[in-house]
Write an enzyme that holds these catalytic residues in place. Structure first.
Site, PDB file in Angstrom:
ATOM      1  N   ASP A   1      35.823  42.791  71.459  1.00 16.61           N
ATOM      2  CA  ASP A   1      34.828  42.571  70.415  1.00 16.61           C
ATOM      3  C   ASP A   1      33.906  43.781  70.328  1.00 16.61           C
ATOM      4  O   ASP A   1      34.154  44.828  70.939  1.00 16.61           O
ATOM      5  CB  ASP A   1      34.091  41.228  70.614  1.00 16.61           C
ATOM      6  CG  ASP A   1      33.168  41.243  71.810  1.00 16.61           C
ATOM      7  OD1 ASP A   1      33.117  42.257  72.527  1.00 16.61           O
ATOM      8  OD2 ASP A   1      32.472  40.229  72.031  1.00 16.61           O
TER       9      ASP A   1
ATOM     10  N   HIS B   1      28.247  36.349  71.500  1.00 17.00           N
ATOM     11  CA  HIS B   1      29.491  37.130  71.437  1.00 17.00           C
ATOM     12  C   HIS B   1      30.680  36.310  71.926  1.00 17.00           C
ATOM     13  O   HIS B   1      31.788  36.440  71.420  1.00 17.00           O
ATOM     14  CB  HIS B   1      29.379  38.395  72.299  1.00 17.00           C
ATOM     15  CG  HIS B   1      28.420  39.395  71.735  1.00 17.00           C
ATOM     16  ND1 HIS B   1      27.505  40.068  72.498  1.00 17.00           N
ATOM     17  CD2 HIS B   1      28.207  39.806  70.462  1.00 17.00           C
ATOM     18  CE1 HIS B   1      26.784  40.859  71.732  1.00 17.00           C
ATOM     19  NE2 HIS B   1      27.183  40.707  70.484  1.00 17.00           N
TER      20      HIS B   1
END
Ligand code: UDP
Length: 472
Positions: free
Chosen positions: A115, A18
């Site tokens: 995100d 990520h």
């Protein structure tokens, strides 16, 4: 920071997979658009591999990084808690710390970008009245699925995996029940409820940036922007700004690169399952035999087996971990293949490897970062999905884009035997079929370069996004 410079904060979810795309996004906004970037990143464990990675990535101090230590959530989970749920809880528990980080910033934020697992930040963004955006680090197909999830949840009563027909999502290739994302596989599990909440949160943002490009997913992007069924869920602007990937670091010339320097062009098969993907012991043995029987040269990033099919290695991945002894490989494998390949425990310089002229194929778990790193290096794949949305990615790569081949039966369902692996390697690296795959990947490499170059669609979309946050 000069007084005219915009300040944007980006929050990254736990896990290197990520963190990497968030860093790349932050770096691009800072270097191409003169925006001051602060990244709030939730680190996962005491050894914090992300911090080490960050230090190396940010040597020039282009962006400001605020590490947010993750809170112990062991009392909130048990051995059945899926990775998706764990990630949601980790972020939820870190929110007070993130709120403090935002409150202490001296300069007004013109945008807060989060995100995939950061969407729970909504109340904080609203409290500070900051325009809020999601960075969807993967493709438009999975984004459309997220946006349409509430409708599917209402319209379909049975388990998705039991459906006889594929799921219809506007503007997308139909989604086979076998290919649904992990959180959709059991509607009674907590992760499905977390996933539903996440999908709903997505619809409440001021815009969504996605790591894809128009030429790759034209129809789906068009549908996200104009299909009435999708627009009735959310009317927020969609910004395809990809493919964003880490650039090659020429100072990273380790022994793998030196070995690759000595090999013939396109002769090496690279094998890796992402930042935390693991295989069962039985599957590792079949893969080792498949590689050996193929007599093809390889670089294989290995990780100790996980026999309970968990994906927990994802949160514990550590680039400095040596991975212990390699006794899980077949007896004598390392000796027999010593002139054929390199076995790299735990972590390799993937972008540098894929960009190397000697690499001609990639056995990949189809994580989106790995996928775009492969496509932008012009390397065709053997698609071997494990978790998350990887089965969708694998179908896209094989059936839509024609840049990969894959096992007959999903590796998550059945052991892939050594003979099939040997045959797939032969097809990818030697035969005529490989030629068309290689042509397709070449075209995509070019279209990715065009999208990102000045005047290209992704470049322009990023400029439009910056203009919008400047005037918001
Ligand atoms: N990666 C790497 N070396 C490794 C394994 C992974 O550099 O040995 C990087 C890879 O280049 C990619 C990221 O880690 O940028 C993995 O992201 P992806 O989305 O492919 O998979 P995930 O780890 O999220 O499952």
């Amino acid at each position: 920071m000069d007084s005219t410079q915009l300040h944007v904060a980006i929050m990254s979810s736990p896990g290197i997979g990520h963190l990497i795309p968030v860093l790349v996004l932050g770096n691009r906004l800072a270097t191409h658009h003169n925006i001051k970037i602060t990244i709030l990143t939730i680190t996962t464990n005491s050894s914090s591999p992300e911090i080490e990675f960050l230090k190396k990535f940010n040597e020039k101090k282009t962006i400001q990084i605020i590490p947010v230590p993750s809170i112990d959530i062991s009392h909130l989970i048990d051995s059945n808690t899926k990775l998706f749920t764990q990630l949601r809880i980790l972020v939820r528990e870190a929110l007070p710390e993130i709120r403090s980080g935002i409150a202490s910033m001296n300069h007004r934020l013109v945008a807060l970008i989060v995100d995939i697992f950061g969407t729970q930040i909504l109340p904080i963004a609203e409290e500070f009245n900051i325009p809020k955006y999601v960075f969807h680090p993967t493709n438009a197909w999975s984004l459309a699925l997220f946006m349409y999830q509430q409708v599917l949840d209402q319209e379909i009563e049975s388990e998705y995996v039991d459906l006889k027909q594929p799921l219809e999502i506007p503007g997308c290739k139909a989604l086979r029940p076998d290919d649904v994302m992990d959180p959709m596989m059991d509607r009674s599990d907590q992760q499905y409820h977390e996933y539903l909440k996440l999908a709903l949160e997505y619809t409440c943002f001021d815009g969504i940036l996605t790591n894809t490009w128009e030429e790759l997913e034209e129809e789906t992007i068009k549908a996200l922007r104009s299909n009435e069924k999708l627009r009735s869920v959310s009317r927020c602007p969609i910004y395809p700004i990809g493919p964003l990937r880490r650039t090659v670091d020429i100072t990273e010339h380790d022994e793998v690169i030196h070995w690759l320097d000595k090999q013939n062009q396109k002769s090496i098969l690279y094998v890796s399952f992402g930042s935390g993907g693991t295989l069962s012991s039985e599957q590792i043995i079949e893969l080792a035999w498949g590689l050996e029987l193929s007599q093809h040269k390889f670089v294989w990033v290995v990780r100790p087996p996980s026999d309970n099919g968990t994906d927990s290695a994802y949160l514990n991945s550590n680039e400095n971990d040596t991975g212990g002894s390699l006794e899980y490989l077949p007896k004598g494998f390392l000796t027999r293949t010593k002139d054929m390949g390199l076995v790299v425990p735990m972590w390799a310089q993937q972008v540098e490897i894929l960009s190397h002229l000697s690499v001609g194929g990639f056995i990949s778990h189809c994580g989106w970062n790995s996928t775009i790193e492969s496509l932008t290096s012009g390397v065709p794949m053997i698609a071997w999905p494990l978790h998350a949305e990887q089965k969708m990615n694998s179908t896209m790569l094989t059936e839509e884009l024609g840049v990969a081949i894959r096992p007959m039966i999903l590796p998550t369902k059945k052991l892939v035997k050594r003979e099939e692996i040997q045959e797939m390697v032969r097809i990818l690296m030697h035969t005529k079929e490989e030629k068309s795959i290689r042509e397709n990947v070449k075209k995509l490499k070019l279209s990715a370069e065009n999208a990102l170059s000045e005047g290209g669609l992704s470049y322009n979309t990023m400029c439009e996004f910056v203009k919008n946050i400047r005037t918001s």
